[in-house]
Design a protein around this motif. Sequence first.
Motif, PDB file in Angstrom:
ATOM      1  N   GLU A   1       0.825  -1.289   0.161  1.00 56.95           N
ATOM      2  CA  GLU A   1       0.100  -0.079   0.019  1.00 56.95           C
ATOM      3  C   GLU A   1       0.706   1.234  -0.134  1.00 56.95           C
ATOM      4  OE1 GLU A   1      -2.591  -0.494   3.217  1.00 56.95           O
ATOM      5  OE2 GLU A   1      -4.051  -1.738   2.250  1.00 56.95           O
ATOM      6  N   ILE A   2       1.877   1.180   0.838  1.00 60.00           N
ATOM      7  CA  ILE A   2       2.857   2.541   0.933  1.00 60.00           C
ATOM      8  C   ILE A   2       3.345   2.541  -0.523  1.00 60.00           C
ATOM      9  CG2 ILE A   2       4.811   3.275   1.962  1.00 60.00           C
ATOM     10  CD1 ILE A   2       4.128   1.891   4.393  1.00 60.00           C
ATOM     11  N   GLU A   3       3.815   1.406  -1.079  1.00 57.86           N
ATOM     12  CA  GLU A   3       4.694   1.563  -2.368  1.00 57.86           C
ATOM     13  C   GLU A   3       3.816   2.096  -3.508  1.00 57.86           C
ATOM     14  OE1 GLU A   3       7.484  -2.023  -4.604  1.00 57.86           O
ATOM     15  OE2 GLU A   3       5.262  -2.323  -4.145  1.00 57.86           O
ATOM     16  N   ALA A   4       2.509   1.416  -3.250  1.00 50.57           N
ATOM     17  CA  ALA A   4       1.635   2.244  -4.245  1.00 50.57           C
ATOM     18  C   ALA A   4       1.180   3.660  -4.453  1.00 50.57           C
ATOM     19  CB  ALA A   4       0.101   1.406  -4.273  1.00 50.57           C
ATOM     20  N   ARG A   5       1.218   4.016  -3.321  1.00 52.32           N
ATOM     21  CA  ARG A   5       1.093   5.340  -3.072  1.00 52.32           C
ATOM     22  C   ARG A   5       2.520   6.138  -3.459  1.00 52.32           C
ATOM     23  NH1 ARG A   5      -1.416   4.005   1.791  1.00 52.32           N
ATOM     24  NH2 ARG A   5       0.591   4.467   3.286  1.00 52.32           N
ATOM     25  N   ALA A   6       3.350   5.639  -3.196  1.00 52.57           N
ATOM     26  CA  ALA A   6       4.733   6.245  -3.507  1.00 52.57           C
ATOM     27  C   ALA A   6       4.956   6.104  -5.197  1.00 52.57           C
ATOM     28  CB  ALA A   6       6.116   5.586  -3.002  1.00 52.57           C
ATOM     29  N   VAL A   7       4.438   5.142  -5.688  1.00 49.53           N
ATOM     30  CA  VAL A   7       4.505   5.116  -7.163  1.00 49.53           C
ATOM     31  C   VAL A   7       3.543   6.166  -7.986  1.00 49.53           C
ATOM     32  CG1 VAL A   7       3.942   3.604  -9.218  1.00 49.53           C
ATOM     33  CG2 VAL A   7       5.375   2.661  -7.209  1.00 49.53           C
ATOM     34  N   ALA A   8       2.345   6.247  -7.362  1.00 53.73           N
ATOM     35  CA  ALA A   8       1.283   7.040  -7.905  1.00 53.73           C
ATOM     36  C   ALA A   8       2.036   8.726  -7.700  1.00 53.73           C
ATOM     37  CB  ALA A   8       0.026   6.862  -7.218  1.00 53.73           C
TER      38      ALA A   8
ATOM     39  N   LYS B   1       4.965  13.880 -14.381  1.00 57.24           N
ATOM     40  CA  LYS B   1       4.224  14.841 -15.452  1.00 57.24           C
ATOM     41  C   LYS B   1       4.548  16.178 -15.617  1.00 57.24           C
ATOM     42  CE  LYS B   1       0.656  11.383 -15.467  1.00 57.24           C
ATOM     43  NZ  LYS B   1      -0.898  10.894 -15.225  1.00 57.24           N
ATOM     44  N   VAL B   2       4.839  16.713 -14.327  1.00 56.76           N
ATOM     45  CA  VAL B   2       5.061  18.156 -14.145  1.00 56.76           C
ATOM     46  C   VAL B   2       6.711  18.163 -14.348  1.00 56.76           C
ATOM     47  CG1 VAL B   2       4.993  20.192 -12.773  1.00 56.76           C
ATOM     48  CG2 VAL B   2       3.321  18.493 -12.597  1.00 56.76           C
ATOM     49  N   GLN B   3       7.368  17.617 -13.778  1.00 60.66           N
ATOM     50  CA  GLN B   3       8.986  17.523 -13.871  1.00 60.66           C
ATOM     51  C   GLN B   3       9.601  16.290 -14.359  1.00 60.66           C
ATOM     52  OE1 GLN B   3      11.197  18.671 -10.378  1.00 60.66           O
ATOM     53  NE2 GLN B   3      13.052  18.688 -11.528  1.00 60.66           N
ATOM     54  N   PRO B   4       9.737  16.228 -15.690  1.00 58.54           N
ATOM     55  CA  PRO B   4      10.237  14.951 -16.242  1.00 58.54           C
ATOM     56  C   PRO B   4      11.181  14.148 -15.471  1.00 58.54           C
ATOM     57  CG  PRO B   4       9.917  16.560 -18.074  1.00 58.54           C
ATOM     58  CD  PRO B   4       9.696  17.166 -16.665  1.00 58.54           C
ATOM     59  N   ALA B   5      10.983  12.969 -15.497  1.00 59.64           N
ATOM     60  CA  ALA B   5      11.836  12.109 -14.525  1.00 59.64           C
ATOM     61  C   ALA B   5      12.103  10.556 -15.262  1.00 59.64           C
ATOM     62  CB  ALA B   5      11.332  12.089 -13.232  1.00 59.64           C
ATOM     63  N   ILE B   6      13.064   9.991 -14.826  1.00 65.04           N
ATOM     64  CA  ILE B   6      13.106   8.380 -15.054  1.00 65.04           C
ATOM     65  C   ILE B   6      12.899   7.943 -13.729  1.00 65.04           C
ATOM     66  CG2 ILE B   6      14.556   6.825 -15.571  1.00 65.04           C
ATOM     67  CD1 ILE B   6      14.154   8.741 -18.009  1.00 65.04           C
ATOM     68  N   ILE B   7      11.939   7.035 -13.691  1.00 66.84           N
ATOM     69  CA  ILE B   7      11.385   6.184 -12.403  1.00 66.84           C
ATOM     70  C   ILE B   7      11.629   4.910 -12.396  1.00 66.84           C
ATOM     71  CG2 ILE B   7       9.493   5.922 -10.844  1.00 66.84           C
ATOM     72  CD1 ILE B   7       8.173   8.517 -12.507  1.00 66.84           C
ATOM     73  N   SER B   8      12.030   4.475 -11.374  1.00 61.21           N
ATOM     74  CA  SER B   8      12.404   3.177 -11.076  1.00 61.21           C
ATOM     75  C   SER B   8      11.496   2.423 -10.206  1.00 61.21           C
ATOM     76  CB  SER B   8      13.786   2.905 -10.694  1.00 61.21           C
ATOM     77  OG  SER B   8      14.212   1.521 -10.134  1.00 61.21           O
ATOM     78  N   LEU B   9      10.846   1.337 -10.565  1.00 63.08           N
ATOM     79  CA  LEU B   9       9.878   0.697  -9.409  1.00 63.08           C
ATOM     80  C   LEU B   9      10.686  -0.553  -8.784  1.00 63.08           C
ATOM     81  CD1 LEU B   9       6.456   0.809 -11.450  1.00 63.08           C
ATOM     82  CD2 LEU B   9       7.662   2.655 -10.465  1.00 63.08           C
ATOM     83  N   GLY B  10       9.994  -0.866  -7.697  1.00 60.35           N
ATOM     84  CA  GLY B  10      10.407  -2.188  -6.933  1.00 60.35           C
ATOM     85  C   GLY B  10       9.865  -3.150  -7.824  1.00 60.35           C
ATOM     86  N   GLY B  11      10.521  -4.552  -7.740  1.00 59.50           N
ATOM     87  CA  GLY B  11      10.033  -5.599  -8.340  1.00 59.50           C
ATOM     88  C   GLY B  11       8.772  -5.872  -8.199  1.00 59.50           C
TER      89      GLY B  11
ATOM     90  N   LEU C   1       2.500  -5.402  -9.458  1.00 53.86           N
ATOM     91  CA  LEU C   1       1.458  -6.425  -8.939  1.00 53.86           C
ATOM     92  C   LEU C   1       0.016  -5.770  -8.664  1.00 53.86           C
ATOM     93  CD1 LEU C   1       3.473  -9.220  -7.106  1.00 53.86           C
ATOM     94  CD2 LEU C   1       2.519  -9.291  -9.494  1.00 53.86           C
ATOM     95  N   ASP C   2       0.118  -4.363  -8.217  1.00 54.47           N
ATOM     96  CA  ASP C   2      -1.076  -3.555  -7.877  1.00 54.47           C
ATOM     97  C   ASP C   2      -1.739  -3.121  -8.881  1.00 54.47           C
ATOM     98  OD1 ASP C   2      -2.160  -1.879  -5.532  1.00 54.47           O
ATOM     99  OD2 ASP C   2      -1.697  -0.300  -7.173  1.00 54.47           O
ATOM    100  N   SER C   3      -3.124  -3.343  -9.138  1.00 54.77           N
ATOM    101  CA  SER C   3      -3.770  -2.963 -10.320  1.00 54.77           C
ATOM    102  C   SER C   3      -3.843  -1.630 -10.570  1.00 54.77           C
ATOM    103  CB  SER C   3      -5.219  -3.628  -9.942  1.00 54.77           C
ATOM    104  OG  SER C   3      -6.035  -3.130  -8.861  1.00 54.77           O
ATOM    105  N   GLY C   4      -3.870  -0.908  -9.749  1.00 57.14           N
ATOM    106  CA  GLY C   4      -3.825   0.757  -9.413  1.00 57.14           C
ATOM    107  C   GLY C   4      -2.515   1.107 -10.327  1.00 57.14           C
ATOM    108  N   THR C   5      -1.528   0.619  -9.864  1.00 64.28           N
ATOM    109  CA  THR C   5      -0.398   0.904 -10.333  1.00 64.28           C
ATOM    110  C   THR C   5      -0.207   0.586 -12.026  1.00 64.28           C
ATOM    111  OG1 THR C   5       0.949   0.784  -8.308  1.00 64.28           O
ATOM    112  CG2 THR C   5       2.440   0.374 -10.302  1.00 64.28           C
ATOM    113  N   GLN C   6      -0.927  -0.656 -12.340  1.00 66.09           N
ATOM    114  CA  GLN C   6      -0.841  -0.986 -13.659  1.00 66.09           C
ATOM    115  C   GLN C   6      -1.532  -0.099 -14.714  1.00 66.09           C
ATOM    116  OE1 GLN C   6      -2.091  -5.109 -14.152  1.00 66.09           O
ATOM    117  NE2 GLN C   6      -0.698  -5.701 -12.541  1.00 66.09           N
ATOM    118  N   GLN C   7      -2.617   0.500 -13.955  1.00 69.50           N
ATOM    119  CA  GLN C   7      -3.557   1.591 -14.648  1.00 69.50           C
ATOM    120  C   GLN C   7      -2.538   2.781 -14.802  1.00 69.50           C
ATOM    121  OE1 GLN C   7      -6.919   1.907 -12.201  1.00 69.50           O
ATOM    122  NE2 GLN C   7      -8.051   1.027 -14.181  1.00 69.50           N
ATOM    123  N   LEU C   8      -1.960   3.160 -13.845  1.00 69.85           N
ATOM    124  CA  LEU C   8      -1.100   4.401 -13.923  1.00 69.85           C
ATOM    125  C   LEU C   8       0.086   4.194 -14.948  1.00 69.85           C
ATOM    126  CD1 LEU C   8      -0.643   5.590 -10.278  1.00 69.85           C
ATOM    127  CD2 LEU C   8      -1.916   6.527 -12.091  1.00 69.85           C
TER     128      LEU C   8
END
Length: 188
Positions: free
Chosen positions: A67-74, A81-91, A95-102
């Motif tokens: 849950e914490i991870e999904a909020r950090a990813v979102a 989207k405001v300040q372009p970045a390269i983002i690395s996700l944990g392995g 698996l989170d459906s909300g993350t998959q949508q994002l």
Amino acid sequence: MVRQILDGCTGRPVVLVGPMAVGKSAIGQQLAQQLGLLFVDTDAVVVSAHGSIADIFAGRGEHAFREIEARAVAKSIENAKVQPAIISLGGGAVLDSGTQQLLGECTVVYLECDAGTVADRIARNTGRPLLKGDAMARWEALFATRRPVYERLADIVMDVRSGSVVEIGLRLEERLRQFAALKEEVEK
């Protein structure tokens, strides 16, 4: 040139996914440096706000961590989207459906490897809570479960079995350019 890549990726954040120990953080930092962009490691975001991942797992369990991870990813994706970045996700973040949508709003790069690619790194790093016991057997089981998700979400699949971090970063930059050019051509 960075603008061309980001515009060609329809201005979407670039997100690196893949299994534990594949090199998402190192390759992401390298790519961000090459492109002059901010680098965000969502595991580091979680750690800075909540303490070590191992402590979160031990004290609150995997569900609370996810849950914490999904909020950090979102939040990281929204900020990018405001300040372009390269983002690395944990392995396991994928698996989170909300993350998959994002991730549908991002250019997703799956860093593809095999057990041999990560064996030395896993042997050196014992702080991963999901790899307790036989670390390689656990890694292989997790990878077998998550691999189809990585493949399904990926816009770009980048083989990272060979080459230095710098070489992989340069190859990935070229792949992003090709992807941007292809997207531009398709949209004409």
